[in-house]
Scaffold this motif. Sequence first.
Motif, PDB file in Angstrom:
ATOM      1  N   LEU A 153      10.907 -67.482  16.105  1.00 26.14           N
ATOM      2  CA  LEU A 153      11.432 -68.396  17.123  1.00 26.14           C
ATOM      3  C   LEU A 153      12.957 -68.306  17.075  1.00 26.14           C
ATOM      4  CD1 LEU A 153      11.215 -70.736  19.162  1.00 26.14           C
ATOM      5  CD2 LEU A 153      11.144 -72.314  17.219  1.00 26.14           C
ATOM      6  N   VAL A 154      13.565 -67.948  18.209  1.00 26.41           N
ATOM      7  CA  VAL A 154      15.025 -67.801  18.266  1.00 26.41           C
ATOM      8  C   VAL A 154      15.561 -68.722  19.359  1.00 26.41           C
ATOM      9  CG1 VAL A 154      16.956 -66.181  18.504  1.00 26.41           C
ATOM     10  CG2 VAL A 154      14.779 -65.370  17.574  1.00 26.41           C
ATOM     11  N   MET A 155      16.392 -69.693  18.946  1.00 23.81           N
ATOM     12  CA  MET A 155      16.960 -70.636  19.915  1.00 23.81           C
ATOM     13  C   MET A 155      18.483 -70.597  19.824  1.00 23.81           C
ATOM     14  SD  MET A 155      14.464 -73.956  19.955  1.00 23.81           S
ATOM     15  CE  MET A 155      14.414 -74.406  18.247  1.00 23.81           C
ATOM     16  N   SER A 156      19.138 -70.764  20.972  1.00 26.33           N
ATOM     17  CA  SER A 156      20.597 -70.785  20.996  1.00 26.33           C
ATOM     18  C   SER A 156      21.068 -72.068  21.667  1.00 26.33           C
ATOM     19  CB  SER A 156      21.099 -69.553  21.770  1.00 26.33           C
ATOM     20  OG  SER A 156      22.473 -69.371  21.530  1.00 26.33           O
ATOM     21  N   LEU A 168      14.612 -60.112  14.427  1.00 25.62           N
ATOM     22  CA  LEU A 168      14.349 -61.039  15.538  1.00 25.62           C
ATOM     23  C   LEU A 168      13.261 -60.553  16.479  1.00 25.62           C
ATOM     24  CD1 LEU A 168      18.022 -61.944  16.574  1.00 25.62           C
ATOM     25  CD2 LEU A 168      16.571 -63.072  14.895  1.00 25.62           C
ATOM     26  N   GLY A 169      12.949 -59.268  16.416  1.00 27.19           N
ATOM     27  CA  GLY A 169      12.018 -58.686  17.389  1.00 27.19           C
ATOM     28  C   GLY A 169      10.579 -58.801  16.946  1.00 27.19           C
ATOM     29  N   LYS A 180       7.330 -65.313  11.352  1.00 24.75           N
ATOM     30  CA  LYS A 180       7.183 -66.772  11.252  1.00 24.75           C
ATOM     31  C   LYS A 180       8.507 -67.461  10.923  1.00 24.75           C
ATOM     32  CE  LYS A 180       2.272 -66.793  10.327  1.00 24.75           C
ATOM     33  NZ  LYS A 180       1.174 -67.189   9.430  1.00 24.75           N
ATOM     34  N   ALA A 181       9.593 -66.707  10.983  1.00 25.25           N
ATOM     35  CA  ALA A 181      10.910 -67.289  10.677  1.00 25.25           C
ATOM     36  C   ALA A 181      11.476 -67.993  11.912  1.00 25.25           C
ATOM     37  CB  ALA A 181      11.863 -66.191  10.226  1.00 25.25           C
ATOM     38  N   ILE A 182      12.499 -68.815  11.674  1.00 23.62           N
ATOM     39  CA  ILE A 182      13.172 -69.526  12.773  1.00 23.62           C
ATOM     40  C   ILE A 182      14.665 -69.237  12.684  1.00 23.62           C
ATOM     41  CG2 ILE A 182      13.767 -71.817  13.686  1.00 23.62           C
ATOM     42  CD1 ILE A 182      11.078 -72.797  12.535  1.00 23.62           C
ATOM     43  N   PHE A 183      15.269 -68.852  13.801  1.00 27.04           N
ATOM     44  CA  PHE A 183      16.708 -68.599  13.863  1.00 27.04           C
ATOM     45  C   PHE A 183      17.307 -69.539  14.905  1.00 27.04           C
ATOM     46  CE2 PHE A 183      14.918 -64.759  12.149  1.00 27.04           C
ATOM     47  CZ  PHE A 183      15.868 -64.271  11.267  1.00 27.04           C
ATOM     48  N   LEU A 236      16.181 -61.169  22.982  1.00 27.33           N
ATOM     49  CA  LEU A 236      15.565 -61.690  21.757  1.00 27.33           C
ATOM     50  C   LEU A 236      15.711 -63.204  21.602  1.00 27.33           C
ATOM     51  CD1 LEU A 236      16.562 -58.793  19.312  1.00 27.33           C
ATOM     52  CD2 LEU A 236      14.347 -59.194  20.390  1.00 27.33           C
ATOM     53  N   ILE A 237      16.550 -63.828  22.458  1.00 24.99           N
ATOM     54  CA  ILE A 237      16.661 -65.294  22.402  1.00 24.99           C
ATOM     55  C   ILE A 237      15.550 -65.884  23.265  1.00 24.99           C
ATOM     56  CG2 ILE A 237      18.075 -67.296  23.031  1.00 24.99           C
ATOM     57  CD1 ILE A 237      20.537 -65.655  22.283  1.00 24.99           C
TER      58      ILE A 237
END
Length: 304
Positions: free
Chosen positions: A70-73, A161-162, A174-177, A236-237
């Motif tokens: 999960l990638v959030m900005s 991230l991909g 399963k990581a979160i950025f 990727l976001i």
Amino acid sequence: GRTAGSQAGPAVLSCRVAFRGCSSPSAGPCICPCLEFDLATNLVGQPLVRQQVMKGVREFLENPNPVKPLVMSFHGSTGTGKTYVSSMLIRYLFQRGLQSPYVHHFSPIVHFPHAEQIEQYKESLKHWIQGNLTNCGRSAFLFDEMDKMHPGLIDVIIPFLGPSWVVYGTNYRKAIFIFISNAGGEQINNVTLALWRARKDREEISLQDLEPAISKAVFENPQSGFWKSGIINEHLIDFVVPFLPLKHHHVKQCVVSELVQQGLEVRPGVVQEVADSIPYFPEEEKLFSSTGCKTVASRISFFF
């Protein structure tokens, strides 16, 4: 002899225990309703943020096998709630919250201060993320002040991230950025103001109204950490989350919360005075707080 299964070791087991997500029915009650309630109750004036964050978190946690991390900005001006929301999210997801050994927080000023050492930083950042994800796939990485990050540095984390990155038999999906940035704040404020002048209330503003302005400010700016970044080009976001400028009545809500937190009496006169003491823009209409709720806590002592 040890079986393959016994090699998980204490780090991985405690990693599973530390993460409070709801990826399976056996994981206990889902954190989503509690997080949603907390955001609705305590995050002032950001319906769009609540909607985007909950959509991202719910979809991610309810999928036992996500195709990518999960990638959030997060984007917006000072004091609009970016750090507050990221801390709240981490508090719900991990036992010990920001103190969890599986939560990693990066600040360009602290961790990557010297432009001439960028290659060294790239190497360390890549190894740090790889090592920690091998230790615990359910890790979270927060990148603060992306607008101050040296362009090019963040691209070393693209492989993580991909959808296809698997190394040492560990799946990193399963990581979160979370990226946090003031970049785009001015543009979000301008769009909000323009829409207000066109008789569209800030509560009616949609992501589509803001996305073009954020993209231009954040992803096309040579000073930004995302400039010409593969993270953008490769989409990727997952969630761009805009934080809108706060109005006078939102600041008053922040003052009330702060008084309650400090155990002080909530006096309407004090609430009004503190809210009035904060600068607002634009000059003529004085619609939006220039500092959001950032300086509320430090101002309260002047009125008691």
